[in-house]
Motif scaffolding. Structure first.
Motif, PDB file in Angstrom:
ATOM      1  N   LEU A  78       0.830  -1.209   0.000  1.00  0.00           N
ATOM      2  CA  LEU A  78       0.000   0.000   0.000  1.00  0.00           C
ATOM      3  C   LEU A  78       0.865   1.260   0.000  1.00  0.00           C
ATOM      4  O   LEU A  78       0.603   2.206  -0.759  1.00  0.00           O
ATOM      5  N   MET A  79       1.898   1.276   0.829  1.00  0.00           N
ATOM      6  CA  MET A  79       2.765   2.449   0.893  1.00  0.00           C
ATOM      7  C   MET A  79       3.541   2.625  -0.411  1.00  0.00           C
ATOM      8  O   MET A  79       3.666   3.739  -0.919  1.00  0.00           O
ATOM      9  N   GLY A 108      -6.602   8.995   9.857  1.00  0.00           N
ATOM     10  CA  GLY A 108      -6.478   7.716  10.549  1.00  0.00           C
ATOM     11  C   GLY A 108      -6.098   6.554   9.655  1.00  0.00           C
ATOM     12  O   GLY A 108      -5.313   5.687  10.049  1.00  0.00           O
ATOM     13  N   VAL A 109      -6.642   6.515   8.460  1.00  0.00           N
ATOM     14  CA  VAL A 109      -6.353   5.395   7.560  1.00  0.00           C
ATOM     15  C   VAL A 109      -4.885   5.420   7.150  1.00  0.00           C
ATOM     16  O   VAL A 109      -4.185   4.409   7.238  1.00  0.00           O
ATOM     17  N   SER A 148      -2.551   4.852  10.303  1.00  0.00           N
ATOM     18  CA  SER A 148      -2.607   3.455  10.757  1.00  0.00           C
ATOM     19  C   SER A 148      -1.806   2.552   9.831  1.00  0.00           C
ATOM     20  O   SER A 148      -1.086   1.655  10.284  1.00  0.00           O
ATOM     21  N   THR A 149      -1.929   2.791   8.539  1.00  0.00           N
ATOM     22  CA  THR A 149      -1.193   1.977   7.570  1.00  0.00           C
ATOM     23  C   THR A 149       0.306   2.253   7.659  1.00  0.00           C
ATOM     24  O   THR A 149       1.123   1.323   7.698  1.00  0.00           O
ATOM     25  N   PHE A 150       0.675   3.517   7.715  1.00  0.00           N
ATOM     26  CA  PHE A 150       2.083   3.903   7.749  1.00  0.00           C
ATOM     27  C   PHE A 150       2.768   3.366   9.006  1.00  0.00           C
ATOM     28  O   PHE A 150       3.807   2.700   8.920  1.00  0.00           O
ATOM     29  N   PHE A 151       2.185   3.621  10.168  1.00  0.00           N
ATOM     30  CA  PHE A 151       2.799   3.166  11.414  1.00  0.00           C
ATOM     31  C   PHE A 151       2.568   1.677  11.660  1.00  0.00           C
ATOM     32  O   PHE A 151       3.421   0.999  12.234  1.00  0.00           O
TER      33      PHE A 151
END
Length: 161
Positions: free
Chosen positions: A20-21, A58-59, A62-65
């Motif tokens: 995703l990133m 938040g999305v 949350s994905t990044f961290f």
């Protein structure tokens, strides 16, 4: 749940997060930054300032961290267990942790923070915008490559188990 099953599951989560990133970074490299560079400086500055504020949700966070946490877990468990594929997993996680996470924190975010208070219509803004575009995009290319490499290496580690 055994530790090896947990390792497989956390590796799958790390692959998904890195993917995703990587996709997000890729889109910025091949389209968003190019499109912003074509705009007059004042419009490009305002658009990027808006993007930088909007992405902090938040999305994304949350994905990044969450991907960082998953990669840290893959690293710790892989080094501890030394099962087949452990080196691939460790290398893949390191690619994201250094190339995706740390570059973002040490390079792209500080550039965003410098851009944030910039007046889009100030006389020096165009020169600052051009420097920002060049530096930010260069770092983004690197984190795109690192995150994509992380997906590949983490996948190899999963297939090796």
């Amino acid at each position: 749940m055994t530790i090896l099953l947990f390792l497989k599951l956390i590796t799958i989560l790390a692959i998904a997060g890195c993917g995703l990133m990587s996709g997000l970074f890729f889109v910025f490299s091949v389209s968003v930054m190019r499109a912003l560079a074509l705009l007059p400086a004042a419009e490009g500055i305002r658009a990027m300032q808006s993007i930088n504020r909007t992405i902090l949700n938040g999305v994304f966070l949350s994905t990044f961290f969450g991907t960082e946490v998953a990669c840290l877990a893959v690293t710790v468990i892989s080094l501890w267990q030394r099962q087949p594929g452990w080196a691939w997993g460790t290398a893949g996680a390191a690619c994201y942790l250094v190339g995706g996470f740390l570059i973002t924190a040490a390079c792209n975010v500080p550039l965003n923070n410098q851009l944030d208070p910039l007046s889009a219509t100030a006389p020096e803004s165009e020169a600052q915008w051009q420097r920002y575009l060049h530096r930010w995009t260069r770092w983004n290319h690197l984190r795109t490559l690192a995150s994509t490499t992380a997906v590949i290496l983490l996948s190899i580690s999963l297939l090796s188990r």
